[in-house]
Scaffold this active site. Structure first.
Site, PDB file in Angstrom:
ATOM      1  N   ARG A  46      45.645  50.717  55.852  1.00 51.66           N
ATOM      2  CA  ARG A  46      46.120  49.188  55.510  1.00 51.66           C
ATOM      3  C   ARG A  46      47.182  49.282  54.649  1.00 51.66           C
ATOM      4  O   ARG A  46      47.110  49.552  53.493  1.00 51.66           O
ATOM      5  CB  ARG A  46      45.208  48.557  54.934  1.00 51.66           C
ATOM      6  CG  ARG A  46      45.464  47.036  54.642  1.00 51.66           C
ATOM      7  CD  ARG A  46      44.082  46.076  54.215  1.00 51.66           C
ATOM      8  NE  ARG A  46      44.642  44.705  54.049  1.00 51.66           N
ATOM      9  CZ  ARG A  46      45.160  44.395  52.829  1.00 51.66           C
ATOM     10  NH1 ARG A  46      45.525  45.025  51.859  1.00 51.66           N
ATOM     11  NH2 ARG A  46      45.533  43.125  52.560  1.00 51.66           N
ATOM     12  N   SER A 117      37.829  40.181  61.232  1.00 54.25           N
ATOM     13  CA  SER A 117      37.580  39.398  60.146  1.00 54.25           C
ATOM     14  C   SER A 117      37.119  37.963  60.484  1.00 54.25           C
ATOM     15  O   SER A 117      37.566  37.268  61.240  1.00 54.25           O
ATOM     16  CB  SER A 117      38.741  39.282  59.362  1.00 54.25           C
ATOM     17  OG  SER A 117      39.436  40.336  58.632  1.00 54.25           O
ATOM     18  N   LYS A 146      44.545  40.929  47.919  1.00 58.15           N
ATOM     19  CA  LYS A 146      45.080  40.337  49.028  1.00 58.15           C
ATOM     20  C   LYS A 146      45.169  38.901  48.292  1.00 58.15           C
ATOM     21  O   LYS A 146      44.583  38.363  48.044  1.00 58.15           O
ATOM     22  CB  LYS A 146      44.190  40.262  50.266  1.00 58.15           C
ATOM     23  CG  LYS A 146      44.665  39.639  51.370  1.00 58.15           C
ATOM     24  CD  LYS A 146      43.552  39.624  52.535  1.00 58.15           C
ATOM     25  CE  LYS A 146      43.769  38.671  53.584  1.00 58.15           C
ATOM     26  NZ  LYS A 146      44.714  39.046  54.666  1.00 58.15           N
TER      27      LYS A 146
HETATM   28  N1  TZP Z   1      40.370  40.835  53.020  1.00 59.43           N
HETATM   29  C1  TZP Z   1      39.675  40.047  52.211  1.00 59.43           C
HETATM   30  S1  TZP Z   1      39.599  40.431  50.456  1.00 59.43           S
HETATM   31  C2  TZP Z   1      40.719  41.857  50.830  1.00 59.43           C
HETATM   32  C3  TZP Z   1      40.846  41.812  52.156  1.00 59.43           C
HETATM   33  C4  TZP Z   1      41.859  42.871  52.520  1.00 59.43           C
HETATM   34  C5  TZP Z   1      41.092  42.683  49.530  1.00 59.43           C
HETATM   35  C6  TZP Z   1      39.692  43.465  49.158  1.00 59.43           C
HETATM   36  O1  TZP Z   1      40.419  44.295  48.150  1.00 59.43           O
HETATM   37  P1  TZP Z   1      39.492  44.935  46.708  1.00 59.43           P
HETATM   38  O2  TZP Z   1      40.385  45.494  45.826  1.00 59.43           O
HETATM   39  O3  TZP Z   1      38.378  45.657  47.070  1.00 59.43           O
HETATM   40  O4  TZP Z   1      39.230  43.423  46.161  1.00 59.43           O
END
Ligand code: TZP
Ligand code: MG
Length: 218
Positions: A46, A117, A146
């Site tokens: 990603r 998602s 994010k």
């Molecule tokens: N989609 C929803 S939360 C997220 C994504 C890509 C980020 C998750 O990252 P982390 O650092 O594990 O909280």
């Protein structure tokens, strides 16, 4: 190749590590190698966020990470970028609600793994019909990774989706201290970025998460 079975998918989702260059404090290839040594079961490339790689650099890093996955038999999933997933002949792609329609993506990828998602039952129904192999559900907990996420949803949707017939993985703010709650609510696994990519000891962080998911057994 045939579509992945729900049983196989569920076992791959157990500890799903997601990362790109902007999530890593050291070389992403090294991070991935250590995460694999710690026991991750699936990897998603990603490449997003401020300062992320583009074009050729993005492709080159993708190739190197894919090689690491191949050496260890860990399936390699690409986030969002269908062109890149096809060019690399990745094992699958993960898309969000803002990306191309899941049904169209399914047509273009054949039997590759398709993750979508979802944030509610309606999106889940639609993604199931479109041929999703798994759902990503989140953010379960607050996350700093994010910026444009939907509101934190806790584990409620996981509970609603657990008998839906499509494997599910929780995402967002998950770490070794709260991962068990995701599984208890009905998740087949957890996907994490920070808890592994920014750990001081990557291998140990992945192994600790894995132990938690295995019910505390070593
Ligand atoms: N989609 C929803 S939360 C997220 C994504 C890509 C980020 C998750 O990252 P982390 O650092 O594990 O909280
Ligand atoms: Mg997306």
């Amino acid at each position: 190749m045939a579509r992945i079975s729900p049983e196989q998918m569920r076992s791959l989702l157990k500890l799903y590590f997601i990362a790109g260059s902007t999530n890593c404090l050291v070389e992403p290839v090294k991070v991935l190698e250590d995460a694999i040594r710690g026991g991750i079961t699936l990897f998603q490339y990603r490449e997003k966020g401020e300062g992320c790689l583009d074009d050729l650099e993005k492709l080159e890093l993708g190739k190197r990470l894919q090689d690491v996955c191949r050496e260890s038999g860990i399936p390699f999933i690409v986030n969002d970028d269908l062109e890149l997933a096809l060019e690399l002949d990745a094992d699958g792609i993960h898309i969000g609600q803002e990306d191309e329609e899941a049904a169209q993506v399914r047509e273009k990828i054949g039997d590759k793994i398709l993750g979508v998602s979802v944030h509610n039952l309606e999106e889940a129904e639609k993604a199931k019909l479109a041929g999703a192999d798994y759902f990503g559900v989140g953010p379960i907990f607050p996350t700093a990774t994010k910026k444009d996420t939907r509101p934190v949803q806790g584990t409620a949707l996981l509970e609603q989706l657990k008998d839906f017939g499509v494997p599910i993985v929780g995402i967002g703010g998950i770490n070794a201290d709260n991962a068990a709650a995701v599984i208890e609510a009905g998740g087949d696994g957890v996907s994490v970025i920070t808890a592994i990519s920014q750990a001081e000891d990557i291998k140990e962080a992945a192994a600790r998460l894995k132990d938690t998911l295995n019910g505390g057994e070593k």
